[in-house]
Design a protein around this motif. Structure first.
Motif, PDB file in Angstrom:
ATOM      1  N   ALA A  24      31.493  23.286  35.456  1.00 21.81           N
ATOM      2  CA  ALA A  24      31.270  23.901  36.201  1.00 21.81           C
ATOM      3  C   ALA A  24      30.393  24.720  36.181  1.00 21.81           C
ATOM      4  CB  ALA A  24      31.986  24.860  37.073  1.00 21.81           C
ATOM      5  N   ARG A  25      29.230  25.239  36.076  1.00 22.17           N
ATOM      6  CA  ARG A  25      28.997  26.098  35.502  1.00 22.17           C
ATOM      7  C   ARG A  25      28.743  27.906  36.234  1.00 22.17           C
ATOM      8  NH1 ARG A  25      26.260  29.350  34.288  1.00 22.17           N
ATOM      9  NH2 ARG A  25      23.991  30.326  34.086  1.00 22.17           N
ATOM     10  N   PHE A  26      29.595  27.662  37.528  1.00 19.82           N
ATOM     11  CA  PHE A  26      30.414  28.615  37.693  1.00 19.82           C
ATOM     12  C   PHE A  26      31.579  27.990  38.693  1.00 19.82           C
ATOM     13  CE2 PHE A  26      25.848  29.580  38.539  1.00 19.82           C
ATOM     14  CZ  PHE A  26      26.036  30.547  37.948  1.00 19.82           C
ATOM     15  N   GLY A  27      32.975  29.044  38.326  1.00 24.33           N
ATOM     16  CA  GLY A  27      33.910  29.211  38.581  1.00 24.33           C
ATOM     17  C   GLY A  27      34.634  30.380  39.550  1.00 24.33           C
ATOM     18  N   VAL A  28      34.843  30.159  39.910  1.00 20.77           N
ATOM     19  CA  VAL A  28      35.897  31.547  40.463  1.00 20.77           C
ATOM     20  C   VAL A  28      37.272  30.990  41.026  1.00 20.77           C
ATOM     21  CG1 VAL A  28      36.343  32.736  43.162  1.00 20.77           C
ATOM     22  CG2 VAL A  28      34.091  32.028  42.557  1.00 20.77           C
ATOM     23  N   VAL A  29      38.511  31.493  39.785  1.00 19.48           N
ATOM     24  CA  VAL A  29      39.594  31.223  40.581  1.00 19.48           C
ATOM     25  C   VAL A  29      40.035  31.849  41.221  1.00 19.48           C
ATOM     26  CG1 VAL A  29      42.065  31.688  39.173  1.00 19.48           C
ATOM     27  CG2 VAL A  29      39.301  31.122  37.638  1.00 19.48           C
ATOM     28  N   GLY A  30      40.724  31.378  42.568  1.00 17.16           N
ATOM     29  CA  GLY A  30      40.662  32.089  43.757  1.00 17.16           C
ATOM     30  C   GLY A  30      41.157  31.700  44.576  1.00 17.16           C
ATOM     31  N   ASP A  31      41.917  32.423  45.626  1.00 16.56           N
ATOM     32  CA  ASP A  31      41.788  30.987  47.012  1.00 16.56           C
ATOM     33  C   ASP A  31      41.181  30.814  47.927  1.00 16.56           C
ATOM     34  OD1 ASP A  31      43.527  29.893  49.335  1.00 16.56           O
ATOM     35  OD2 ASP A  31      45.569  31.218  49.689  1.00 16.56           O
ATOM     36  N   LEU A  32      40.567  29.485  48.596  1.00 18.83           N
ATOM     37  CA  LEU A  32      39.608  29.153  49.247  1.00 18.83           C
ATOM     38  C   LEU A  32      39.723  30.003  50.457  1.00 18.83           C
ATOM     39  CD1 LEU A  32      40.011  26.412  51.219  1.00 18.83           C
ATOM     40  CD2 LEU A  32      40.587  25.115  48.779  1.00 18.83           C
ATOM     41  N   PHE A  33      40.668  29.712  50.643  1.00 18.80           N
ATOM     42  CA  PHE A  33      40.721  30.512  52.702  1.00 18.80           C
ATOM     43  C   PHE A  33      40.144  31.971  52.449  1.00 18.80           C
ATOM     44  CE2 PHE A  33      43.613  26.533  52.753  1.00 18.80           C
ATOM     45  CZ  PHE A  33      42.713  26.398  53.977  1.00 18.80           C
ATOM     46  N   ASN A  34      39.968  32.691  51.221  1.00 18.16           N
ATOM     47  CA  ASN A  34      39.884  33.643  50.954  1.00 18.16           C
ATOM     48  C   ASN A  34      38.361  33.826  50.548  1.00 18.16           C
ATOM     49  OD1 ASN A  34      42.199  34.981  52.071  1.00 18.16           O
ATOM     50  ND2 ASN A  34      42.745  35.166  49.931  1.00 18.16           N
TER      51      ASN A  34
END
Ligand SMILES: Cc1cc2nc3c(=O)[nH]c(=O)nc-3n(C[C@H](O)[C@H](O)[C@H](O)COP(=O)(O)OP(=O)(O)OC[C@H]3O[C@@H](n4cnc5c(N)ncnc54)[C@H](O)[C@@H]3O)c2cc1C
Ligand SMILES: Nc1ncnc2c1ncn2[C@@H]1O[C@H](COP(=O)(O)O)[C@@H](O)[C@H]1O
Lengths: 347, 260
Positions: free
Chosen positions: A322-332
């Motif tokens: 991935a070039r950008f990543g978000v570690v988190g809950d997709l529902f939020n």
């Protein structure tokens, strides 16, 4: 003198597929190497408008095989038409866009002409009069050069979005030739069509938003009362998750993809599956939501120009590509991202 | 119904595949029945269960390709044949289709041939259509459902998964059917099946057995195999106090990169 470069225009429902024009641009790029113009081939029924369009994309000449029996695509009849044309014109190269029709068509034409076929090509070079085509093997883990040195024509199908997408230019001119075709009787009968499950063609899509097993993982969602079994609850949750994926896709004008885990669990039809046993895609932007990034999934989307991953688990392998990543809950994250993009895109 | 199913042996899809001294290597990863072909074998079994008959699995490959045939036998096919000859080494699809068509012609009175969609090593996806063409039979490819099969009437009706949706097509037997995932759920080999398969004799047919005195030379060569350029992607993690802050930052970065 007959042209040495031929290119096939695939179409459906009266419209050429975008990858057909990419194939024309690839054909045009061979003009100097072969000191030849480009002949486009359009086969079907009432396809005159597509022939005109082929000229605007750079074809110097268009052969039109127009016949009622060609109205529905059937590989056998289309093959006989193309084989006749190839035998009459003996081109050096016959390029085709790679689609669900042409892969089979190219295979059959190659058998009749006892020549080679290079399917799903991503790059071409000409060396000593032969095309050195590059194509992925082992699901893109490796690339191979393939060469058809002696037999002619060299038949190649070109992968969608691997070649330059040309702009039409209506000032271009070219000759449209109505080919005199005899069409044999089809051996199969087309009874009808069912609507697409994928909605937008994944292989043509510029942006894809995909959901994986993670879309079902929101324990705080309470399924409606009449769903009592666990599987039913899981699917209900997954549908809420995919709803968020769909909303983001809509804002971006994107197609919707999925991992095999999501497909096999019954969250979404197989037509959406990306990967080794699904579709191979190469969009400008691929947003993976709740997908771990298994090797078989990566096989289908690794060549995307930019990958964005949203996943709860910071160690998920998807982040390695991935070039950008978000570690988190997709529902939020997904609803917030949809809103943020809506504002910026003025929707 | 006399059914043939064509299967290939391929490295496990989880394998790390590399090039060493110009040759492809998959380390010690196992060779398995090509995953697409599991659906073809399953469809053959379902067809036999409904209409009766016999299933012959055929594989073209080196001696060790017997393992894929054993998996097919363990799943329940009746017979397996390995088509193998040093003369077939380096075969392209043009040659392979000729050899397979010859092998199928040697099996008596075939009504129906199943293929998988594509081999996971070569990723060609053309052999079903090429064999159909060589035999002069209709080809039904990308088949996602068989709606109707009438051995008496000699007809078959299928749904094909094309780019634009599903196309419903009717054809006549004998016919070549190439299947896609989703058509069925392949069964696991049973314990009894595995025992039976381990004892099965798998006949080997050579070029001479097939009456191919002069094996045609391939039209294609593969002068170079290489690993794709490693694109070093460094993941930029977007962080923030709340989902909204994260989403705003990510949206800004996507706009800056001009991907939307
Ligand atoms: C022969 C063969 C062929 C295959 N072909 C394909 C193929 O074509 N395509 C394919 O995709 N797979 C394929 N697979 C399957 C592949 O190996 C994986 O099993 C599959 O890709 C996993 O899907 P997934 O990432 O959705 O699920 P998982 O691996 O279960 O990952 C789910 C991810 O979601 C995250 N998550 C969970 N909840 C949330 C949440 N609320 N918010 C954010 N993130 C969350 C988790 O951290 C996890 O990383 C194939 C396998 C084989 C053996
Ligand atoms: N060596 C082989 N022997 C028998 N069948 C094969 C072989 N290679 C491919 N096939 C069949 O042809 C299908 C398409 O393969 P391919 O065109 O090689 O991608 C596979 O799914 C198999 O059903």
């Amino acid at each position: 003198m007959a042209n040495k470069i031929f290119v096939y225009i695939d179409h459906f429902g009266g419209r050429a597929l975008p990858v057909s024009w990419e194939a024309v641009s690839a054909a045009v790029s061979l003009k100097t190497s072969y000191s030849s113009g480009v002949t486009a081939v359009v086969s079907g029924y009432e396809v005159g408008a597509i022939a005109e369009e082929a000229v605007s994309y750079g074809a110097d000449e268009v052969f039109v095989a127009n016949h009622e029996k060609l109205k529905e695509f059937r590989p056998e009849v289309y093959t006989s038409v193309l084989v006749k044309l190839m035998k009459d014109s003996v081109p050096e190269v016959f390029l085709m866009p790679n689609t669900s029709r042409t892969r089979e068509l190219a295979a059959m034409v190659a058998v009749d002409l006892e020549t080679g076929i290079s399917p799903d090509v991503v790059a071409i070079d000409v060396v000593d009069g032969s095309i050195h085509a590059t194509r992925p093997i082992y699901a893109g883990k490796l690339l191979t050069k393939v060469v058809c040195a002696i037999a002619r024509p060299q038949i190649l199908t070109l992968r969608s979005r691997a070649f330059k997408k040309p702009e039409p230019d209506t000032s271009l001119s070219g000759e449209i030739i109505q080919a005199d075709v005899e069409v044999e009787d089809p051996v199969t009968e087309v009874l009808g069509y069912k609507e697409s499950e994928a909605g937008v063609s994944l292989t043509d899509a510029g942006i894809i938003v995909s959901g994986g097993r993670g879309v079902s993982n929101n324990p705080s969602l309470t399924p409606i009362a009449d769903i009592t079994d666990e599987k039913g609850k899981e699917i209900w949750r997954a549908q809420q998750g995919f709803q968020l994926v769909r909303k983001l896709a809509e804002v971006l004008g994107a197609a919707m993809g999925a991992s095999r885990a999501a497909v096999d669990a019954g969250y979404i039809p197989y037509a959406h599956q990306v990967g080794q046993t699904g579709k191979v895609v190469s969009p400008d932007l691929y947003i993976a939501c709740g997908i771990s990034g298994a090797i078989q999934h990566l096989a289908g989307m690794r060549t995307s120009k930019m990958i964005v991953a949203i996943n709860k688990d910071a160690d998920a392998p998807i982040f390695q590509v991935a070039r950008f990543g978000v570690v988190g809950d997709l529902f939020n994250i997904l609803p917030a991202l949809t809103e943020a993009l809506k504002k910026r895109l003025g929707k | 119904m006399n059914i043939v199913v064509c299967v290939k042996q391929a490295p496990d899809t989880a394998a790390t595949v590399t090039v060493q001294d110009g040759k492809v290597s998959w380390g010690d990863a196992p060779l398995v029945l090509n995953p697409w072909d599991e659906y073809a074998v399953e469809q053959a079994l379902l067809t036999k269960e409904e209409h009766g008959g016999k299933i012959t699995a055929i594989s073209l490959g080196p001696e060790d390709a017997k393992e894929a045939l054993k998996t097919a036998l363990a799943m329940g096919v009746d017979e397996a044949i390995l088509v193998s000859d040093p003369a077939f080494a380096g075969a392209d699809t043009l040659v392979a289709s000729k050899v397979l068509a010859a092998a199928i012609s040697k099996v008596e009175a075939v009504d129906l041939i199943f293929f998988g969609r594509s081999a996971v090593d070569s990723d060609s996806g053309v052999l079903g259509a090429q064999v159909a063409r060589r035999l002069g039979w209709p080809s039904l490819s990308l088949v996602a459902a068989v709606n109707n099969l009438s051995p008496e009437g000699g007809t078959i009706e299928v749904e094909r998964m094309i780019d634009e949706g599903r196309q419903i097509v009717k054809g006549s037997l004998p016919v070549v059917v190439s299947v896609v995932k989703g058509i069925n759920e392949p069964r696991y080999p049973s314990f009894m099946g595995i025992r039976k398969a381990s004892r099965a004799e798998i006949p080997l047919w050579t070029a001479v057995d097939l009456g191919l005195t002069a094996v045609p030379s391939p039209a294609m060569t593969w002068p170079e195999i290489f690993a794709p350029l490693k694109i070093e992607t460094k993941c930029e993690f977007i962080e923030g106090e709340t989902p909204v802050v994260i989403a705003e930052k990510l949206a800004d970065r996507l706009m800056e990169e001009k991907v939307i």
